[in-house]
Scaffold this active site. Structure first.
Site, PDB file in Angstrom:
ATOM      1  N   SER A 154       0.962  -1.292  -0.124  1.00 28.43           N
ATOM      2  CA  SER A 154      -0.053  -0.070  -0.107  1.00 28.43           C
ATOM      3  C   SER A 154       0.949   1.110  -0.038  1.00 28.43           C
ATOM      4  CB  SER A 154      -0.962  -0.055   1.246  1.00 28.43           C
ATOM      5  OG  SER A 154      -1.934   0.842   1.039  1.00 28.43           O
ATOM      6  N   ASP A 317      -8.767  -6.842  -4.362  1.00 26.69           N
ATOM      7  CA  ASP A 317      -8.488  -5.196  -3.925  1.00 26.69           C
ATOM      8  C   ASP A 317      -9.331  -4.272  -4.699  1.00 26.69           C
ATOM      9  OD1 ASP A 317      -7.601  -3.151  -3.044  1.00 26.69           O
ATOM     10  OD2 ASP A 317      -5.389  -3.629  -2.869  1.00 26.69           O
ATOM     11  N   HIS A 350      -8.096  -5.285  -0.120  1.00 26.67           N
ATOM     12  CA  HIS A 350      -6.714  -4.590  -0.092  1.00 26.67           C
ATOM     13  C   HIS A 350      -5.787  -5.114   1.132  1.00 26.67           C
ATOM     14  CE1 HIS A 350      -3.970  -1.386  -0.506  1.00 26.67           C
ATOM     15  NE2 HIS A 350      -4.005  -0.872   0.663  1.00 26.67           N
TER      16      HIS A 350
END
Lengths: 375, 375
Positions: A154, A317, A350
């Site tokens: 991320s 995600d 995610h």
């Protein structure tokens, strides 16, 4: 696993001083910056086995191990440890808390020595390159001439990408997980609403809530709960909770009637205990502006030092979709970088990057092992 | 189009009185209920051309036409009017504001005659069947023996489904658009966070903000902006705004830096002017609990009166996905109902149902025309 098996060490190191302040990419400076970092495993004699781990938006330096009194281990404990993919019997892992954060590294909630008050919104606006600058200095301080790898998920993956583009000579490999090289309008929109929720909370007090004794708890809780929904796939939320009632079932009201509501509140509570509203603003904004390939010369350095990259994404995600990872892959390949791309189908959205999904975790471990063998 | 071409009429009708109160499905009663509704077109002599339109969560009775001083027309003006799919030269359209709403129909923000204060959170918890009950009474008051159709999108589609299941004899056809027969955990989660945002705002004052002179503007704005993101597809937001800067471009801060942020703020401002926080709580909770097929006998009536149904969904709608519409189709078909199912590919997300996408708008019009011809 006993904590000592990880050889966990936690340090606070003063990396910038009034004589040598941190000057930020977008203007402003901070005279004193302390960075907290943890390490796991042991740096080998040749100093070739150091893996630099970059945390995500709401992560911190505590990536692995479980200390006395903690209800759960570090955020990537599933992947870091003896015999685990990021094997601490082989690799020396360094994980710092970001500048602008709230877990020991100087950030907007820290006290400004010049005023005796917290920086609040006077803290300089951050840029991904500031994270890289601070972490390069930390690496130098640790006396590591070249890292084995820089990696993260991320926001951490975005930072790893920036570092690989700007200073590929610092690393033998990079791993970029569930990241993006430019957020979509939807990504920015969710973060903007989260910030509005925080700043609109009366307790925010223009960022000086430490001085006023208030706190923007509602705003930060709403921001976190909204984000948490977006970090989870619809299917995963459905499988975990469905329409399960929380209590007796069907006594409707505006409280916690469904199990998913209880879960979100629980997530918010944990979050309020460990995270700071100002850090949320500062760190999330860095992601909105991140767009390294917009710079024509972005790939100049990495073209000369084509550091091998592993890029991972998760089909489930929807916040940072595989399409975003594929754009990174395409740009790096255009620059002549050897890229391994993995798109993982099992997953929960995610947050899959935090989980030990075998094909993903194994490849991370194998990629690091190959990089070490190739040295 | 001149307003009179629509033959718009707006009425406030007192449907329940202390002698004949509205008793709610889940308990409680309200002694006086006024319903505001608009009509477009003209009821024919045989009273066979009346189409009952149910509005969505934040909709209202003003579905078509544009009054002096209004910046834009009613929410389904693209589909309702002379020569439009819902042709007011042929059909007589009735659109009421929901009980619990805030646009002229009695709701939690209305003054309780018994106390002189607004009902606030003392207003009874609502159920989809309450909406149906009130609207059946309105239909009876208008002297319409059988509606040509009951139709609606999103919450309006859910209400049309409930009505068709409970009293199919009231209608010759039903149109259920972008709806669901049971929200997912993700759906509930988004609505729960929206409610937390509203109720956590200090201005909410436990629901008596009218009396305190405060208002939960931040909480309601955040709720609306979050919802708006979820009503739009990622692609539509990206096409409309991408990463466009709002002002000079790159002077980062925590204000409105990107065009998508300006857009969300604008949406919130418009919304605060026209909608009420308490109505948001009450109406959204009805959707969470809606699960008509959980009742074993749900299809008993419609099996006897298999009223033809048109079910429409949009591929781009990730909040109420086609999978949710297909579940409705499957259940209705099991009950022997003739169902026409349309899945529309062009679109901008959930809010596609508000737009005159030709294949969709045309089919709505054709379906109504066939229903009228079949009478």
């Amino acid at each position: 696993m006993a904590p000592d098996a990880l050889n966990t060490q936690t340090h606070d190191v003063r990396l910038y001083t009034p004589e040598d302040p941190l000057v930020f990419t977008r203007g402003g400076q901070i005279d004193e910056v302390t960075v907290r970092y943890e390490t796991y495993g042991t740096l080998n004699r040749e100093r070739t086995n150091a893996v630099f781990l970059c945390h995500a938006l709401t992560g911190d330096a505590h990536a692995a191990g479980q200390r006395a009194g903690e209800s759960k281990p570090g955020w990537w404990d599933a992947l870091i440890g003896p015999g685990k993919p990021v094997d601490t019997d082989r690799f020396f892992v360094i994980c710092p808390n970001l500048v602008g954060g709230c877990q020991g590294t100087t950030g907007p909630g820290s006290v400004n020595p010049a005023t005796g008050r917290s920086y609040g919104l006077d803290f300089p606006i951050l840029d991904m390159r500031d994270f890289v600058a601070v972490h390069r200095r930390l690496t130098a301080t640790l006396g590591i001439p070249q890292l084995l790898a820089v990696m993260g998920g991320s926001l951490g993956g975005m930072q790893a990408l920036q570092w690989a583009l700007d200073a590929p000579q610092d690393m033998a490999a990079t791993i970029i997980i569930a990241a993006s090289s430019r957020l979509t309008a939807q990504n920015i929109a969710f973060s903007a609403v989260a910030r509005d929720s925080i700043m609109g909370d009366a307790g925010f007090a223009d960022g000086h809530y430490r001085e006023t004794g208030t706190s923007p708890d509602t705003g930060l809780a709403v921001a976190r709960m909204m984000a948490h929904i977006t970090y989870t796939s619809e299917g995963a939320l459905g499988q975990k909770f469905g329409r399960e009632p929380q209590n007796d079932g069907l006594t409707p009201g505006f409280g916690v009637d469904f199990a998913v509501e209880s879960y979100l509140h629980h997530q918010a509570e944990i979050f309020l205990d460990r995270f700071d509203a100002l850090s949320y603003l500062y760190l999330s904004r860095v992601m909105d502006y991140f767009d390294p390939f917009a710079d024509q010369g972005a790939c100049r350095a990495i073209t000369r030092h084509p550091v091998p990259a592993l890029v991972c994404s998760f089909t489930s995600d929807w916040r940072f979709s595989p399409a975003q990872s594929k754009r990174i892959v395409a740009r790096l390949e255009q620059a002549g970088v050897p890229v391994t791309y993995l798109e993982v189908t099992p997953g929960v959205g995610h947050d899959s990057f935090l989980m030990p999904i075998p094909e993903y975790a194994d490849l991370v471990g194998t990629f690091l092992a190959h990089a070490l063998e190739a040295r």
